[in-house]
Design a protein around this motif. Sequence first.
Motif, PDB file in Angstrom:
ATOM      1  N   SER A   1      44.932  62.887  40.772  1.00 50.79           N
ATOM      2  CA  SER A   1      46.000  63.641  41.362  1.00 50.79           C
ATOM      3  C   SER A   1      45.560  64.693  42.265  1.00 50.79           C
ATOM      4  CB  SER A   1      46.667  64.106  39.984  1.00 50.79           C
ATOM      5  OG  SER A   1      45.928  65.180  39.642  1.00 50.79           O
TER       6      SER A   1
ATOM      7  N   PHE B   1      54.293  65.349  37.536  1.00 53.45           N
ATOM      8  CA  PHE B   1      54.481  64.639  36.295  1.00 53.45           C
ATOM      9  C   PHE B   1      55.746  64.778  35.699  1.00 53.45           C
ATOM     10  CE2 PHE B   1      50.055  64.383  37.430  1.00 53.45           C
ATOM     11  CZ  PHE B   1      49.712  62.918  37.696  1.00 53.45           C
TER      12      PHE B   1
ATOM     13  N   ILE C   1      50.371  54.573  34.455  1.00 46.12           N
ATOM     14  CA  ILE C   1      50.390  55.874  35.355  1.00 46.12           C
ATOM     15  C   ILE C   1      49.070  55.787  36.026  1.00 46.12           C
ATOM     16  CG2 ILE C   1      50.333  58.256  35.082  1.00 46.12           C
ATOM     17  CD1 ILE C   1      51.690  58.083  32.248  1.00 46.12           C
TER      18      ILE C   1
ATOM     19  N   VAL D   1      53.115  62.572  28.852  1.00 49.94           N
ATOM     20  CA  VAL D   1      53.651  63.657  29.875  1.00 49.94           C
ATOM     21  C   VAL D   1      53.192  64.857  29.651  1.00 49.94           C
ATOM     22  CG1 VAL D   1      55.372  64.843  31.127  1.00 49.94           C
ATOM     23  CG2 VAL D   1      55.654  62.436  30.844  1.00 49.94           C
TER      24      VAL D   1
END
Length: 131
Positions: A84, A92, A35, A60
């Motif tokens: 992010s 996400f 990720i 997640v």
Amino acid sequence: MVSVAILRDSYGRIVGGEASMVQARSIDVVEALAIRLDVGTAVKAGLTHILVEFDNLNLVNRIVSNDQSFWKTAAVEKDILALSLKFSSCSFSFIPRGCNQAADWVAKTFRSSTCSRDWPINVPHGLKRLM
């Protein structure tokens, strides 16, 4: 293990990606590193709006809730959240493992050295079939 990032546009076409070998003792760490690779690849590509989809529901939930209580992945999750913030929009989302076939294909062929290093630019036929 192999960490894979596949960047697709809103039509599902591959617009970039990366794959790399990682050393980790835990699948949770490998998935968190994947990720981070996804988000970092999107930053390098200059994207402004991203949706990161992956098939580990617990991961997640931890990222979305900013819960870094799982010590094995806490540092990587912190990196993901910091990256992010570089986007106008970053979300996400959980997807079932069956929807992640393209990343699995890249990981398997990359691991066996049958995947060309330029796979994001010259998308192999096997990967095109999965998109």
